[in-house]
Enzyme design. Structure first.
Site, short mmCIF file in Angstrom:
data_model
loop_
_atom_site.label_atom_id
_atom_site.label_comp_id
_atom_site.label_asym_id
_atom_site.label_seq_id
_atom_site.Cartn_x
_atom_site.Cartn_y
_atom_site.Cartn_z
N GLY A 12 0.78 -1.04 0.05
CA GLY A 12 0.18 0.03 -0.12
C GLY A 12 0.74 1.19 -0.14
O GLY A 12 2.05 1.33 -0.03
N GLN A 13 0.16 2.47 0.07
CA GLN A 13 0.89 3.69 -0.16
C GLN A 13 1.91 3.86 1.24
O GLN A 13 3.11 3.89 1.09
CB GLN A 13 -0.35 4.82 0.08
N SER A 124 -6.45 5.92 13.21
CA SER A 124 -6.79 6.84 11.95
C SER A 124 -7.62 8.13 12.75
O SER A 124 -8.18 8.01 13.63
CB SER A 124 -7.96 6.22 11.13
N GLU A 126 -10.21 9.32 11.65
CA GLU A 126 -11.67 8.75 11.74
C GLU A 126 -12.04 8.10 12.79
O GLU A 126 -13.43 8.11 12.86
CB GLU A 126 -11.78 7.80 10.22
N TYR A 148 -15.56 1.66 9.22
CA TYR A 148 -14.09 1.66 9.19
C TYR A 148 -13.53 2.45 10.39
O TYR A 148 -12.78 1.84 11.28
CB TYR A 148 -13.65 2.60 7.89
#
Length: 320
Positions: A12-13, A124, A126, A148
Site C-alpha cells: 500500500g501507500q 486513524s 476517522e 471503518y
C-alpha cells in the site's frame, strides 16, 4: 547485523514509503501480502528485489503465526486494513474482520510466540468522527461515524489492552489524512489529481465528487512513515497524533490543484449525491504537539507542496 522489520500492508501507500525508509536505515525488510489473482505490487516494484515477501492475511491467524515465527522481527508495523471509509459502509463485516479483529490476531500471534518485537498499530483520525473538540489530541474522545472508524477504534483499544495487560511494546499512531502520488485511486485527493490529468489530456470533461465542504488535515505520507519508525525507537510505547495542525476543505484542494494547471475547477466538477457518506465527518484537525515534543517529528511537505506533487505526478503518468 541490521534489524528485521515486518510490515503488513507493504504494497500500500504507507507500506511502500515505510519499506524505503527502513531499507535506507539498513533494515532487513519483510512484508505480508495477500494471495490474489492480481499481484498489485507497483508501489514497491523499484525495491522489490531488496524485500522478502510472505503470503498471509490478517484474517488467517495461522498464516500470521507461521510467518512471524519464521521471520522473528525486531519491529512490526501493522498497516494492513480495509481502509476506504465509503467501502466500509458497503462491506462492514469484512472491514471489521480485517481492520479490527486482524489487529487482535496479529497481537495475539506476537504474544503466543513470546516475541520481544515492538509493534506499531496504524490508527486513524476517522476514529474521532463526530468531533468532541478542536483540534483533536491523544485525549480527545472517539466518536466514529463509519464501520471503518469503529474498526480502527477497536484496533486502538485492543493495542492499549495488550500493552497494559501483557507488557507488550505496542504504540498507536493516530494518523490524520496523508496523501501522495501513491494514494489509492478511489480516495478523493487522487480522484481529483487523476481527473485533472484526464481533463488536460482530453479524455474527459468532468469530475464527479461528493461533499466539497468536508475539511481534513492533509499531510504527505512520506513524512508520516518517519513518525511510525520514531515511535518504535522510544523506550516506552505510547499513543501519538500525527498531523500537520492545519485543515483544508475538499474545495480548497480542488482550487489549488486545478489552478496549478491553469484550469477553473467550477467548469469541470459535478457534485454527485452518490458519493456522499451515510454519516459525514465534517472536520478533522490534529494537534501534533506531543509527537513534535517527544518524537522530535515535524512534517516537511506543506499543503500546497503536497497538492502540486500529486498533480505533477499524475500529469506525468507516474501514478497507477
Amino acid at each position: 547485523m541490521g534489524k528485521k522489520a515486518f510490515i503488513t500492508g507493504i504494497t500500500g501507500q504507507d507500506g511502500s514509503y515505510l519499506a524505503e525508509l527502513l531499507l535506507g536505515k539498513g533494515y532487513e525488510v519483510h512484508g505480508l501480502v495477500r494471495r490474489s489473482s492480481s499481484f498489485n505490487t507497483w508501489r514497491i516494484d523499484s525495491i522489490r528485489d531488496r524485500l522478502v515477501l510472505h503470503y498471509g492475511d490478517l484474517v488467517d491467524q495461522n498464516s500470521l503465526v507461521r510467518t512471524l515465527e519464521l521471520v522473528g522481527p525486531d519491529e512490526i508495523y501493522n498497516l494492513a486494513a480495509q481502509s476506504h471509509v465509503k467501502v466500509s459502509f458497503e462491506m462492514p463485516e469484512y472491514t471489521g474482520n480485517v481492520t479490527a479483529l486482524g489487529v487482535m490476531r496479529l497481537l495475539d500471534a506476537v504474544r503466543d510466540l513470546e516475541l520481544p518485537a515492538r509493534v506499531y498499530q496504524a490508527g486513524s483520525s476517522e476514529m474521532f468522527g463526530l468531533i468532541q473538540e478542536n483540534p483533536q489530541t491523544e485525549r480527545t474522545p472517539f466518536h466514529p461515524r463509519s464501520p471503518y472508524g469503529c474498526a480502527k477504534v477497536f484496533g486502538h483499544w485492543i493495542s492499549v489492552n495488550y500493552r497494559e495487560g501483557y507488557g507488550m511494546h505496542v504504540s498507536n499512531g493516530i494518523l490524520f489524512n496523508h496523501e501522495s502520488p501513491r494514494r489509492g485511486e478511489n480516495f478523493v485527493t487522487r480522484k481529483i489529481t487523476m481527473g485533472i490529468a484526464a481533463i488536460k489530456q482530453g479524455r474527459t470533461k468532468e469530475l464527479r465528487l461528493g461533499n466539497l465542504d468536508a475539511k481534513r488535515d492533509w499531510g504527505f505520507a512520506g513524512d508520516y512513515v518517519e513518525a511510525m519508525w520514531l515511535m518504535l525507537q522510544q523506550p516506552k510505547a505510547d499513543d501519538y497524533v500525527i498531523a500537520t495542525g492545519n485543515t483544508y476543505s475538499v474545495r480548497d484542494f480542488l482550487e489549488e490543484a486545478f489552478s496549478h494547471v491553469g484550469l477553473d475547477w467550477q467548469k469541470h466538477v459535478v457534485v454527485d449525491p452518490k458519493y456522499f457518506r451515510p454519516a459525514e465527518v465534517d472536520i478533522l484537525l490534529g494537534d501534533p504537539s506531543k509527537a513534535r515534543k517527544q518524537l522530535d517529528w515535524t512534517p516537511k511537505v506543506d499543503f500546497k507542496g503536497l497538492v502540486r506533487m500529486m498533480v505533477d505526478a499524475d500529469m506525468a503518468g507516474q501514478g497507477r
